[in-house]
Motif scaffolding. Sequence first.
Motif, mmCIF file in Angstrom:
data_model
loop_
_atom_site.group_PDB
_atom_site.id
_atom_site.type_symbol
_atom_site.label_atom_id
_atom_site.label_comp_id
_atom_site.label_asym_id
_atom_site.label_seq_id
_atom_site.Cartn_x
_atom_site.Cartn_y
_atom_site.Cartn_z
ATOM 1 N N LEU A 652 13.821 4.363 9.226
ATOM 2 C CA LEU A 652 15.395 4.722 9.479
ATOM 3 C C LEU A 652 15.860 5.885 8.966
ATOM 4 N N ALA A 653 15.201 7.090 9.237
ATOM 5 C CA ALA A 653 16.011 8.334 8.508
ATOM 6 C C ALA A 653 15.458 9.409 9.684
ATOM 7 N N GLN A 654 16.067 10.370 9.661
ATOM 8 C CA GLN A 654 15.814 11.576 10.393
ATOM 9 C C GLN A 654 14.421 12.304 9.593
ATOM 10 N N GLU A 655 14.330 12.099 8.342
ATOM 11 C CA GLU A 655 13.310 12.882 7.736
ATOM 12 C C GLU A 655 13.091 12.035 6.465
ATOM 13 N N GLY A 656 11.744 11.849 6.247
ATOM 14 C CA GLY A 656 11.471 11.160 4.969
ATOM 15 C C GLY A 656 10.104 10.688 4.840
ATOM 16 N N LEU A 657 9.701 9.880 3.915
ATOM 17 C CA LEU A 657 8.603 9.489 3.590
ATOM 18 C C LEU A 657 7.925 8.054 4.177
ATOM 19 N N ILE A 658 6.841 8.063 4.469
ATOM 20 C CA ILE A 658 6.112 6.793 5.209
ATOM 21 C C ILE A 658 5.088 6.719 4.213
ATOM 22 N N GLN A 659 4.798 5.479 4.042
ATOM 23 C CA GLN A 659 3.673 4.996 3.009
ATOM 24 C C GLN A 659 2.904 4.035 3.505
ATOM 25 N N ILE A 660 1.428 4.395 3.451
ATOM 26 C CA ILE A 660 0.240 3.607 4.147
ATOM 27 C C ILE A 660 -0.646 3.159 2.858
ATOM 28 N N THR A 661 -1.204 2.011 2.994
ATOM 29 C CA THR A 661 -2.077 1.387 1.920
ATOM 30 C C THR A 661 -3.440 1.817 2.140
ATOM 31 N N ILE A 662 -4.296 2.511 1.416
ATOM 32 C CA ILE A 662 -5.843 2.430 1.618
ATOM 33 C C ILE A 662 -6.653 1.570 0.647
ATOM 34 N N VAL A 663 -7.562 0.823 1.033
ATOM 35 C CA VAL A 663 -8.221 -0.296 0.339
ATOM 36 C C VAL A 663 -9.833 0.230 0.102
ATOM 37 N N ASN A 664 -10.337 0.224 -1.067
ATOM 38 C CA ASN A 664 -11.708 0.548 -1.381
ATOM 39 C C ASN A 664 -12.243 -0.752 -1.902
ATOM 40 N N ASP A 665 -13.260 -1.050 -1.134
ATOM 41 C CA ASP A 665 -14.010 -2.575 -1.584
ATOM 42 C C ASP A 665 -15.364 -2.085 -1.946
ATOM 43 N N LEU A 666 -15.673 -0.804 -2.246
ATOM 44 C CA LEU A 666 -16.971 -0.421 -2.846
ATOM 45 C C LEU A 666 -16.820 -0.590 -4.438
ATOM 46 N N PRO A 667 -18.068 -0.702 -4.978
ATOM 47 C CA PRO A 667 -18.174 -0.878 -6.460
ATOM 48 C C PRO A 667 -18.229 0.258 -7.133
ATOM 49 N N VAL A 668 -17.914 1.379 -6.350
ATOM 50 C CA VAL A 668 -17.771 2.629 -7.056
ATOM 51 C C VAL A 668 -16.292 3.281 -6.429
ATOM 52 N N ALA A 669 -16.150 4.298 -7.445
ATOM 53 C CA ALA A 669 -14.703 5.008 -7.141
ATOM 54 C C ALA A 669 -15.409 6.230 -5.995
ATOM 55 N N VAL A 670 -13.990 6.369 -5.123
ATOM 56 C CA VAL A 670 -14.075 7.517 -4.342
ATOM 57 C C VAL A 670 -13.065 8.420 -4.476
ATOM 58 N N GLN A 671 -13.349 9.797 -4.194
ATOM 59 C CA GLN A 671 -12.470 10.698 -4.210
ATOM 60 C C GLN A 671 -12.462 11.863 -3.042
ATOM 61 N N ASP A 672 -11.192 12.589 -3.096
ATOM 62 C CA ASP A 672 -11.226 13.798 -2.141
ATOM 63 C C ASP A 672 -11.426 13.172 -0.824
ATOM 64 N N LEU A 673 -11.096 11.638 -0.704
ATOM 65 C CA LEU A 673 -10.855 11.229 0.664
ATOM 66 C C LEU A 673 -9.708 11.883 1.586
ATOM 67 N N GLN A 674 -10.025 12.273 2.795
ATOM 68 C CA GLN A 674 -9.047 13.030 3.530
ATOM 69 C C GLN A 674 -8.309 11.888 4.529
#
Length: 778
Positions: A652-674
Amino acid sequence: MTRSRSLPRSRNGPFGIPICAVTVLLSLVLTIAGVAPMASSANLVQAQASGSPVQITFDQVSPAVAKPGQTVSLVGSVENVSSSFVTLESAQVSTQDLALDTPEALEAWLDGDQALIAPEEVGRRALSQRLMPGQSAEFTLTIPAGSISPPFSFASLPLLIDITADDGTILGSTHTILPWYAASPPATPLQLSWVVPLTVPPEPFLTSTPGPMRTDAWLDVVGQNSPARAWLDGLRRYNPTFVVDPALLVPSASAADISAAAPTEQIPLPTAIEPTGTEPTATEPTPAEPSASLSASPTQAPSPTQAPLATGDEQNTTDDPEDLVELPEDSTPIQEAEARLQNRLARVPSEQVWWLPVADPDLAALVDLDVDAQVVEDVLSADLPPSVLEADSLVDRGRHDVGWPLWSQIDAAKLDAVHGLESDVPLSTLVVPRSTFADASGLDRQPTTRRTTTTGELTLLGYDERLSDLVSTMPTSSADAEHIQAVLGYTLARYQRTPADPGSVVVAPGRGTPIEADTVSDLGAALRSAPWVTQVPAATLIDDASSASSPSTSNDAEGTLTTTTSPSPAPSPLSLVDIDRIEGVRDTLSQLSGILPNAVAVQRWQPVLNGLYSTRWRGNPDEWVVPLAELESQVKIVIDGVHINPTTVNFLAQEGLIQITIVNDLPVAVQDLQLTLTPGNGRLRIIDQPTPINIGAQSRANVQFRARAVAAGEVPVRATLSTPSGLMIGEIQEVEVQVRPTGIWIYWVLGGVAGVILILGLTRALRRPAATAEQGPA
């Protein structure tokens, strides 16, 4: 006939004449000469049939080589293998003045294809024992001094051992030999070199999920009872050359567990070893003198003044891993076993340690399939994975230019191809069957030859197939005397070909040959007691050949290379389709390492893939696919383990931020995910793509990105996750965005609303009645 093992079977005798024909002809000649065969000869052969109720094995023949004036003792056992009881009356040993002076004659006797024409009993022992099914009894047969006196200086004498019942029936028989030597030690004995492969077996449990089964599998490979330890402990005094797969020093990662971590701290393994003077915790028997019994098993404490890396019979080792490596308190049983194995290898002189390329790649299959040159180079130049023990310092010692291809036939084109394989260290020496370049006369006494290929000089080290096969079939129990006597007899037959210049012979047991250290030590001690044999390092044979001859230039001449006499090796499970499959997984793992740099298992999975190219899998082709299937499963788990949470967003804005949730089900951390977002229509514009994302193990992260509304309406936004290299992770997710852009009218509306609120407030204030003033007193 009941025997524990036998020599590799050969149906032809000297000059290609069938053994059975030679036997019949010999019997006919003796009959014409007036020497009639004894009637019991046929019965003896029949008693050796598979229906014999008893099985005879030998634990010791002492001395292993008989000399004039010596008493010979044979210690063995007889087992009731029938379903009913048997009564043993006696055991007897017979012989004949017959020289088994050729390998063919030895095979005919040990295989039961030949009988004694005129046996002479030289020893008997009463047993008087009744055996129930499955029971066994030991016996000792003594041949008194002077009972044997053949009319020749040296030869292998046939020994026939019979077990008789109380009614005189022969319950079972077995054949063995007794080398006889009544001459002075030769000035030029037969040189014998041990070339022993120490490699990883084709066992899928080695890369299975961490747990007891994987631990037990690795302890079978590197632990106290492993073949590698048996060969290292048993042969250490006899100048062996070990051809080692470096992968033996670092246990492979689990292909079925992404969370399996490798140690981050490496413990260096010293290369300079000082003698400790401590008693070994597990030693082989001290080699017997030529006239001593092989059953003697005293331990020999190392001399404090002895050089730690001495070669030959004086070589000394210790078994205490703390001498070299101080393991952490929480070290695993596998790490402790690896430390002991590496300590043993560190004590072998560097010229007696030859390193195969990591994982022992199947050179023959790579050449035959004409595999892509870059793939071959990557496989041959692979590095060891990290380990709690710094194995690299150990691998730096010794030779690295040795290959051991398994071919049933070798030609010049194959030699050119394998010599031209690209790797960090080009292969310049190949271990091959001796018959591939043997002289047609059989009198070519040198086990090495140098050839000139299109890419340079190549040395071929040829092992004796018959002798190597005999050692490869040694029993894993203590009943090894029969095989030891056969090995002695075979070397004596080789020596007898040309006693003035007997040449050399190489013994190379097959990969992963199961054997006990005591058996190996007994065999080495028996050969040490043979005057016609001297055990030398294989490097000595190569150096002698290099100094004695110049390289051959006729590498493609007809007949220079022949088909081997060894049984054809099992086929390789590799195919071009399988190789594409392996390299596909390798490429995927390489890209996954971009988001899992801290998951050590990803880097350690690469050696598991290299192991699929190994020669080892010829021994178990049906299980070859198991590690590959597990890796493919883990790749899928990683790719599917991170995903975008589906959601609907009201913008509801002309310009702004949108938020999305990313879920990691792995037993190890991930990084540099694009995270990449692509609007499905022009109503919404993505101003900036999200920055690379880091997410902890089994957690989630909220990701924001800036967008601008262009027009009102629904906009499906295509969201994808990928590695830095572009490999897609998870499935494509569409995020529904309800766009309601705000124009200038919103300010008029807000202003109007504010004005209404102001008016309503003023009206309410004016309509409120005034307060009544208080009246004071009159």
